[in-house]
Structures are given as structure tokens and as C-alpha cells.
Write a protein that holds these residues in place. Sequence first.
Motif, PDB file in Angstrom:
ATOM      1  N   ALA A   1      56.717  64.743  17.628  1.00 40.97           N
ATOM      2  CA  ALA A   1      58.129  64.848  17.610  1.00 40.97           C
ATOM      3  C   ALA A   1      58.565  65.385  18.501  1.00 40.97           C
ATOM      4  O   ALA A   1      59.540  65.090  19.423  1.00 40.97           O
ATOM      5  N   VAL A   2      58.277  66.783  18.559  1.00 42.46           N
ATOM      6  CA  VAL A   2      58.567  67.679  19.798  1.00 42.46           C
ATOM      7  C   VAL A   2      58.410  67.093  21.278  1.00 42.46           C
ATOM      8  O   VAL A   2      58.892  67.024  22.127  1.00 42.46           O
ATOM      9  N   ARG A   3      57.050  66.619  21.398  1.00 43.09           N
ATOM     10  CA  ARG A   3      56.591  66.044  22.432  1.00 43.09           C
ATOM     11  C   ARG A   3      57.253  64.944  23.097  1.00 43.09           C
ATOM     12  O   ARG A   3      57.664  64.940  24.167  1.00 43.09           O
ATOM     13  N   MET A   4      57.553  63.732  22.302  1.00 43.10           N
ATOM     14  CA  MET A   4      58.441  62.575  22.388  1.00 43.10           C
ATOM     15  C   MET A   4      59.859  62.613  22.774  1.00 43.10           C
ATOM     16  O   MET A   4      60.476  62.527  23.640  1.00 43.10           O
ATOM     17  N   LEU A   5      60.403  63.811  21.844  1.00 45.56           N
ATOM     18  CA  LEU A   5      61.672  63.985  21.995  1.00 45.56           C
ATOM     19  C   LEU A   5      62.233  64.773  23.263  1.00 45.56           C
ATOM     20  O   LEU A   5      63.144  64.645  23.913  1.00 45.56           O
ATOM     21  N   GLY A   6      61.235  65.738  23.503  1.00 40.93           N
ATOM     22  CA  GLY A   6      61.287  66.623  24.678  1.00 40.93           C
ATOM     23  C   GLY A   6      61.172  65.967  25.785  1.00 40.93           C
ATOM     24  O   GLY A   6      61.917  66.172  26.845  1.00 40.93           O
ATOM     25  N   ALA A   7      60.123  64.744  25.879  1.00 47.18           N
ATOM     26  CA  ALA A   7      60.081  64.256  27.108  1.00 47.18           C
ATOM     27  C   ALA A   7      61.563  63.263  27.381  1.00 47.18           C
ATOM     28  O   ALA A   7      61.833  63.228  28.547  1.00 47.18           O
ATOM     29  N   ALA A   8      61.770  62.839  26.147  1.00 41.98           N
ATOM     30  CA  ALA A   8      63.086  61.628  26.441  1.00 41.98           C
ATOM     31  C   ALA A   8      64.119  62.522  26.771  1.00 41.98           C
ATOM     32  O   ALA A   8      64.884  62.053  27.889  1.00 41.98           O
ATOM     33  N   ALA A   9      64.343  63.964  26.362  1.00 42.06           N
ATOM     34  CA  ALA A   9      65.385  64.625  26.995  1.00 42.06           C
ATOM     35  C   ALA A   9      65.378  64.923  28.604  1.00 42.06           C
ATOM     36  O   ALA A   9      66.224  65.086  29.369  1.00 42.06           O
TER      37      ALA A   9
ATOM     38  N   LEU B   1      52.525  70.118  27.369  1.00 44.63           N
ATOM     39  CA  LEU B   1      52.650  69.153  26.661  1.00 44.63           C
ATOM     40  C   LEU B   1      53.676  67.882  26.701  1.00 44.63           C
ATOM     41  O   LEU B   1      53.223  66.537  27.118  1.00 44.63           O
ATOM     42  N   VAL B   2      54.814  68.367  26.994  1.00 44.93           N
ATOM     43  CA  VAL B   2      56.065  67.616  27.453  1.00 44.93           C
ATOM     44  C   VAL B   2      56.009  67.217  28.810  1.00 44.93           C
ATOM     45  O   VAL B   2      56.149  65.968  29.191  1.00 44.93           O
ATOM     46  N   LEU B   3      55.964  68.089  29.800  1.00 39.09           N
ATOM     47  CA  LEU B   3      56.016  67.809  31.052  1.00 39.09           C
ATOM     48  C   LEU B   3      54.776  66.944  31.714  1.00 39.09           C
ATOM     49  O   LEU B   3      55.139  65.952  32.489  1.00 39.09           O
ATOM     50  N   PHE B   4      53.603  67.510  31.568  1.00 41.68           N
ATOM     51  CA  PHE B   4      52.360  66.969  32.165  1.00 41.68           C
ATOM     52  C   PHE B   4      51.810  65.634  31.311  1.00 41.68           C
ATOM     53  O   PHE B   4      51.667  64.702  31.656  1.00 41.68           O
ATOM     54  N   SER B   5      51.582  65.937  29.841  1.00 42.46           N
ATOM     55  CA  SER B   5      50.816  65.288  29.188  1.00 42.46           C
ATOM     56  C   SER B   5      51.730  64.021  28.539  1.00 42.46           C
ATOM     57  O   SER B   5      51.299  62.972  28.150  1.00 42.46           O
ATOM     58  N   THR B   6      53.071  63.998  28.876  1.00 36.39           N
ATOM     59  CA  THR B   6      53.941  62.949  28.203  1.00 36.39           C
ATOM     60  C   THR B   6      54.514  62.368  29.409  1.00 36.39           C
ATOM     61  O   THR B   6      54.720  61.313  29.702  1.00 36.39           O
ATOM     62  N   VAL B   7      55.712  63.375  29.889  1.00 36.26           N
ATOM     63  CA  VAL B   7      56.616  62.772  31.160  1.00 36.26           C
ATOM     64  C   VAL B   7      55.737  62.038  32.325  1.00 36.26           C
ATOM     65  O   VAL B   7      55.966  60.973  32.717  1.00 36.26           O
ATOM     66  N   LEU B   8      54.794  62.735  33.044  1.00 40.23           N
ATOM     67  CA  LEU B   8      53.973  62.375  33.983  1.00 40.23           C
ATOM     68  C   LEU B   8      53.073  61.303  33.620  1.00 40.23           C
ATOM     69  O   LEU B   8      52.926  60.360  34.418  1.00 40.23           O
ATOM     70  N   ALA B   9      52.573  61.675  32.452  1.00 38.77           N
ATOM     71  CA  ALA B   9      51.641  60.470  31.935  1.00 38.77           C
ATOM     72  C   ALA B   9      51.988  59.259  31.738  1.00 38.77           C
ATOM     73  O   ALA B   9      51.337  58.016  32.018  1.00 38.77           O
TER      74      ALA B   9
END
Length: 325
Positions: free
Chosen positions: A51-59, A240-248
Motif C-alpha cells: 500500500a505504501v509502495r503504490m500510494l507513494g508512487a502515485a503521489a 521501493l517507491v522511487l526505483f522499484s515502482t515509479v521507474l520500473a
Amino acid sequence: MEPEQRAAPKALPASVSGLVIALSSSAVFGLSGSFAKSLLETGWTTAGAVAVRMLGAAAVLAVPAFIALHGRWEQVRGNWRTIVLFGFIGVAGCQFFYFNAVERLSVGVALLLEFLAPVLMVLWIWAATRRRPGIRTILGALAAIAGLVLVLDLGGSIRIDPVGVLWGLAAAVCLAIYFFITAKQNDSLPPLVLATGGMLVGGATMALLGLMGILPLGFSTAGVELGGWHTTWWVPVAGLVLFSTVLAYVTGIIAARALGSRVASFVSLTEVLFAVLWAWLLLAELPRPVQLAGGALIVAGVVLVRSDEPAGLPGEAAADVEPYS
């Protein structure tokens, strides 16, 4: 005499640049295991981390997504079904079903079942078009799956639970749908907007599942161990948010549209290999020779699939289109 003018360097073909982007996406996706493990060992739950990973990436993606839209909200209204499907199935669904599979099976078996998605896609395309896949596609699929088994190193006693197998296959179906959605050609919806909307839907879904008690929802602010380095909790969260989610995810969407859903799904198998390599570099876990051999088989399978391009198959049109910027 005037100096000779140098010829301008030629741009890489869309298929080559798409392959490079796809491999880069797999590489940063593979980092998630190391980041998440450091959090889970301090009291975080999987639902909380996701949840933190996805919502943080969305932000993080919200501002650039607004800029990409330039106020053209009709793009979102006209594609809201794609955004919801991407977030609910491709983001939340994959992880929800995978977590349930992990509860009943070993992590290796659950991951292997989820990454059967490319095989399911080939079978679906075969059934939908009544055209048998080319011999290279068949051989590439077999080589990639065999390589995946070797990379996961599934030797030893493994407890097989039929219900867990069904959860794992459900995750594979969601992953296959994810590739079909991201490879869909749509000039009106930038990849960045699709990623942002999908993260918001997926993160909200995971948070809701946690609040409803379907998945445990827990967090911790205790210090973490990452690669032998003691640091604060927000370091792996940021990674987890910036590299493994946003960029990925953004690079993954671009790659799927450049290569087509079928090829992109096979390239994504290298995520497992990258995860092993990152664990070696960050956690001092040296890969076994059998895992390196499996990585070679995966690469060989990708090459075979990429070299076989039967005309008229769904999703292949995307391979001939430049990535959206």
C-alpha cells in the motif's frame, strides 16, 4: 580544406531500444525484494508495504502526470476503464493473489506459477486466432520456463497445496492481463498517466483489503538492515517507491508498447535473474551455477521469441510503434 563533417549517429531501432528499456525495467523491479525484505523483518506486513509502495508512487507521479495531461482531462475520462483494470488487476490483483499463494506454497513455487503468464498468453493467442505459434515461440517458451525453474532453484522437498496452486495461477492470469493492457495502443493516454492512475487504484485497493481485515496491515519505524548497513526505515521505502515502482512501472509500460505484449512478457522473466543478482550484490548471496545457467536459458528464450514474428497476432502491432514520450 574544411574539416569533414561527421555523420550523425543513427537512432536505435524501436525494437532494440524497447528491449533495453524492458531489461532496465526488470532490473529495477528486481530491487524490490531486497528493499521489501528489510522492511518485513522489522514488523511491516506485505499489505502495508504494498500500500505504501503504490500510494507513494502515485503521489510522486501525480505532478508529472498533470503536466503530461496539459489539462486534457478527457483523456482520463475516455480511458478510465483501462486505468481501473490496470490498477485493480495488473497492480493490486497480481500481488493479492500472489500473497495468498505464498501463504500456502513456498515462495519459489508461487513465483514460478505467477510467471507462467507468458505461456498463458501464447495459449490464449493460439486459441483466439486458431493459429499455432511458430516453432521459435514454442521453443523460446520452453527454454524460458526451464530457465526460470533453474533460477528459482526449486530443488529439495516442496509442499504442494492445490488451493495455493489456484491462487498462483490466478496471479498468472492477472499478470497476463497486465501485459495486454500496457501493450494496448492508445495515442490519447500517455504511459505516465496510466502508471499514476494504476498506482492510485492499486494502492487504494491494497489499503482497503488491509482495513477490511482480508490482509494484515502493519507498519514500523524501527531501523532496518540493508546490505549489512543499519539505516532508517525510510531509506528502503524511498528505494521501493522511487526505483522499484515509479521507474520500473513507467519503463515497463513504455517497453510493452514498444515490443508488444508477447515479447515484453518474456523479457520480464529476467526480473527473477536480476533479483538474484541484486541479492548477491546487496546481501552477499552468491548465485549458484545452476541459477546462472537458468539465466542463460531465459535470455535464449527471449531471443527465440523475439526472432519469431508471425503476422496478425494480437499485441504484435505494438512492436512496430515508437514508444510514447
